[in-house]
Design an enzyme around this catalytic site. Sequence first.
Site, short mmCIF file in Angstrom:
data_model
loop_
_atom_site.label_atom_id
_atom_site.label_comp_id
_atom_site.label_asym_id
_atom_site.label_seq_id
_atom_site.Cartn_x
_atom_site.Cartn_y
_atom_site.Cartn_z
N CYS A 80 31.36 25.24 76.11
CA CYS A 80 32.01 25.47 74.81
C CYS A 80 32.96 24.31 74.50
CB CYS A 80 32.76 26.80 74.87
SG CYS A 80 33.99 27.03 73.57
N PRO A 82 35.04 23.73 71.84
CA PRO A 82 36.41 24.12 71.47
C PRO A 82 37.23 24.58 72.67
CG PRO A 82 34.84 25.01 69.89
CD PRO A 82 34.04 24.46 71.03
N CYS A 83 36.55 25.21 73.65
CA CYS A 83 37.24 25.63 74.88
C CYS A 83 37.76 24.40 75.62
CB CYS A 83 36.31 26.41 75.79
SG CYS A 83 35.61 27.92 75.09
N GLU A 84 36.89 23.41 75.71
CA GLU A 84 37.24 22.16 76.40
C GLU A 84 38.43 21.48 75.72
OE1 GLU A 84 35.05 18.01 77.84
OE2 GLU A 84 33.98 19.46 76.58
#
Length: 202
Positions: A80, A82-84
């Site tokens: 993901c 955006p998670c990163e």
Amino acid sequence: MDKNTAEKDKGTPRAVVAAVVIAVVVVAAVMLIYGKKSYEPIVAGSTVIDFTLPDMNGRQVSLKDYRGKVVFLNFWATWCKPCEEEMPSMQQLHQTLKGQPFEILAVSIDSDTEPVKKFISAYGLTFTVLHDRNGKIKDQYKTTGVPETFIIDQNGVVAEKVMGPRNWALSSSITSVVELLKYGPRTSAEYGASKTAKKMGY
């Protein structure tokens, strides 16, 4: 056949039909209530669902172990983007609040642990990362995607739900966390009212 017997014979089928109708109505009502409860999302004001998951070393960690602390529960995945992007700010938040009654639990929904371990090493993450291999806990929390974050108060009630990434290094992003640490938990109704006010722009 006498009159009384004939009336009894007529009454029996009616009684059976009535009983069947009542049973069907009761079953339908139970299914409706259960179904509604099963699909109700966990939002601000909801009591959290306890769970136990392994960390990267195989140690079993339970959410209830952190009762009395403010918990930052984040669902994420290595694939993901955006998670990163938000992970460095989560690490910064972890460092900033070190020593306070505050914990970050980052629940990975990756199917394998190896990518997760490599990700942790690459970004130097020092907060607790758990593995929800089969997505069971993600489903229980009815997340719509990743990342998704639940700010949980000291009593195990969701104070704020954040859908999507956020820069947690900004003071405006951690208002609910700071208020919980400073003033303690509020009532479920107050969390719900706060959510409504934010939607209305107050």
